[in-house]
Design an enzyme around this catalytic site. Sequence first.
Site, PDB file in Angstrom:
ATOM      1  N   GLY A  71      -6.114  -0.069  -9.081  1.00 57.11           N
ATOM      2  CA  GLY A  71      -7.002  -0.667  -8.084  1.00 57.11           C
ATOM      3  C   GLY A  71      -7.209   0.335  -6.962  1.00 57.11           C
ATOM      4  O   GLY A  71      -8.230   1.015  -6.867  1.00 57.11           O
ATOM      5  N   CYS A 128      -6.453 -10.053  20.042  1.00 66.26           N
ATOM      6  CA  CYS A 128      -5.535 -10.437  21.117  1.00 66.26           C
ATOM      7  C   CYS A 128      -4.122 -10.472  20.589  1.00 66.26           C
ATOM      8  O   CYS A 128      -3.565 -11.545  20.337  1.00 66.26           O
ATOM      9  CB  CYS A 128      -5.942 -11.784  21.686  1.00 66.26           C
ATOM     10  SG  CYS A 128      -7.466 -11.643  22.570  1.00 66.26           S
TER      11      CYS A 128
HETATM   12  N1  LLP Z   1      -1.958  -5.073 -11.432  1.00 71.22           N
HETATM   13  C1  LLP Z   1      -1.155  -5.995 -10.863  1.00 71.22           C
HETATM   14  C2  LLP Z   1      -0.540  -7.007 -11.686  1.00 71.22           C
HETATM   15  C3  LLP Z   1      -0.938  -5.952  -9.472  1.00 71.22           C
HETATM   16  O1  LLP Z   1      -0.134  -6.851  -8.933  1.00 71.22           O
HETATM   17  C4  LLP Z   1      -1.581  -4.967  -8.685  1.00 71.22           C
HETATM   18  C5  LLP Z   1      -1.386  -4.932  -7.245  1.00 71.22           C
HETATM   19  C6  LLP Z   1      -2.403  -4.035  -9.328  1.00 71.22           C
HETATM   20  C7  LLP Z   1      -2.583  -4.116 -10.703  1.00 71.22           C
HETATM   21  C8  LLP Z   1      -3.123  -2.957  -8.594  1.00 71.22           C
HETATM   22  O2  LLP Z   1      -2.271  -2.098  -7.928  1.00 71.22           O
HETATM   23  P1  LLP Z   1      -2.841  -0.790  -7.201  1.00 71.22           P
HETATM   24  O3  LLP Z   1      -3.281   0.153  -8.297  1.00 71.22           O
HETATM   25  O4  LLP Z   1      -3.996  -1.201  -6.363  1.00 71.22           O
HETATM   26  O5  LLP Z   1      -1.713  -0.314  -6.399  1.00 71.22           O
HETATM   27  N2  LLP Z   1      -2.155  -5.302  -0.312  1.00 71.22           N
HETATM   28  C9  LLP Z   1      -1.236  -4.230  -0.679  1.00 71.22           C
HETATM   29  C10 LLP Z   1      -1.256  -3.966  -2.143  1.00 71.22           C
HETATM   30  C11 LLP Z   1      -0.874  -5.152  -2.970  1.00 71.22           C
HETATM   31  C12 LLP Z   1      -0.940  -4.848  -4.424  1.00 71.22           C
HETATM   32  C13 LLP Z   1      -0.606  -6.026  -5.227  1.00 71.22           C
HETATM   33  N3  LLP Z   1      -0.752  -5.835  -6.631  1.00 71.22           N
HETATM   34  C14 LLP Z   1      -1.611  -2.972   0.103  1.00 71.22           C
HETATM   35  O6  LLP Z   1      -2.562  -3.022   0.865  1.00 71.22           O
HETATM   36  O7  LLP Z   1      -0.959  -1.960  -0.008  1.00 71.22           O
END
Ligand code: LLP
Length: 435
Positions: free
Chosen positions: A290, A359
């Site tokens: 992602g 805020c």
């Molecule tokens: N697949 C699963 C099952 C996941 O839980 C996630 C991310 C991904 C793929 C994608 O991961 P990536 O390649 O984007 O690291 N809000 C947090 C990140 C939460 C990710 C949760 N799961 C941040 O801003 O760092």
Amino acid sequence: MDWTQRWEQHNGELVLGGVEAGKLARTYGTPLYVMDEGRMRSKMQAYRQAMTGSRLEGEVLYASKAFLCQAMVRILAEEGLSLDVVSGGELYTALSAGFDASRIYFHGNNKSEAELAQALDAGVGCIILDNETEASRLIHLLEGTGRRQRVLVRINPGIEAHTHEYISTTRNDSKFGLSMFQPETAQFLRELAHQPSLELEGLHCHIGSQIFEANSFASAAEVMLNYLADLSRAGLSLKVLDLGGGFGVRYVSGDEPLEPEAFLPQLLELIADGLEARGLPPVRILIEPGRSIVAEAGVTLYTVGGTKATYGGTRYVFVDGSMADHIRTALYGASYEAVLAQRVEAPAESVYTVTGKACESGDILILGIPLPQPAAGELLAVFSTGAYHYSMASNYNRLPRPAVVLVHEGKSRLAVRRESYEDLIRNDVEEAYHE
Ligand code: LLP
């Protein structure tokens, strides 16, 4: 981070996808999420290429939680990626933009009956089951339909990769998936395999986010292969292994992400060898990047409102955004780099803390960054904001969410309109109390 290696400048002005930052701000206003379409497409192509040509079949699923809107869905479809969605809302967005449902994988640890029904109606290709309750819910919905739904089961392999270290104990308490260390899990998988309405294709795991070490993925693969071998000995033969996402990106200097084309073919080789060594047949390998597809393609543009030097010594730059459009610093202590977008070469004079309009003292976008003295009205560009920024934005303080604009080869196009004040009150109602 040396942003000059990644972005152009012209006469001291930051240029994004061939468009000057000032022009983007004048056309669309600020705060503004800018996404370089070419950069996102190159990443998608790099992932697809890295996953083809090995002894094992590979598939790239974009984890849409990182950034999703209809324009993005169309880009993903054009680049031939599959899609990982985790909610009815992400699924709806994908379908609304015409994404082929058979290429959608539905994740999540608590999918409701309504969401599962929505997925079945749409003909979603694969549902990734997190637990027994979800499985029962799905089986119940499929009863009497004569249909067979492809499913994977999310397994907790007991390792968590946190950038450079393994934390092996906490992972066993994760809310996601079923632990491979609990004997009930294998039993559950065998039962699922006998369900006439389900086609249990394989297993999924996801070991964390912002991972920089290829070894972390190799270890996860190794552990999962051992588990596949155990299951195979118990009579259950599976044909898909989904290794999740989590590939790290460059936020600040020193961050050294893995390049898909360099490490994925090696990982696939390792898995192919590992399968052979265990006497297992080939499996299809899925990955779910992602962040690494969108993060570095994104820049947020803000207008500086002014600066303030506190009695305590902190120098603030006030911008017209806030933690509502940039939550990762407040939430995770994340680090970012930024420049004055129309004076990129001016030497830094002081260290500033970039804060916004919310805020809340914790409303910090960047904690300590060297900048030239910013004047009110100047543009500040914050780098690597393409992932988990727009998708995590809120209306805290009733701040409208910024627009998202795509840039490509000297042109720009709006992908998400800026929210208006009318949008903010659109769902407000003043009902009288009733039974
Ligand atoms: N697949 C699963 C099952 C996941 O839980 C996630 C991310 C991904 C793929 C994608 O991961 P990536 O390649 O984007 O690291 N809000 C947090 C990140 C939460 C990710 C949760 N799961 C941040 O801003 O760092």
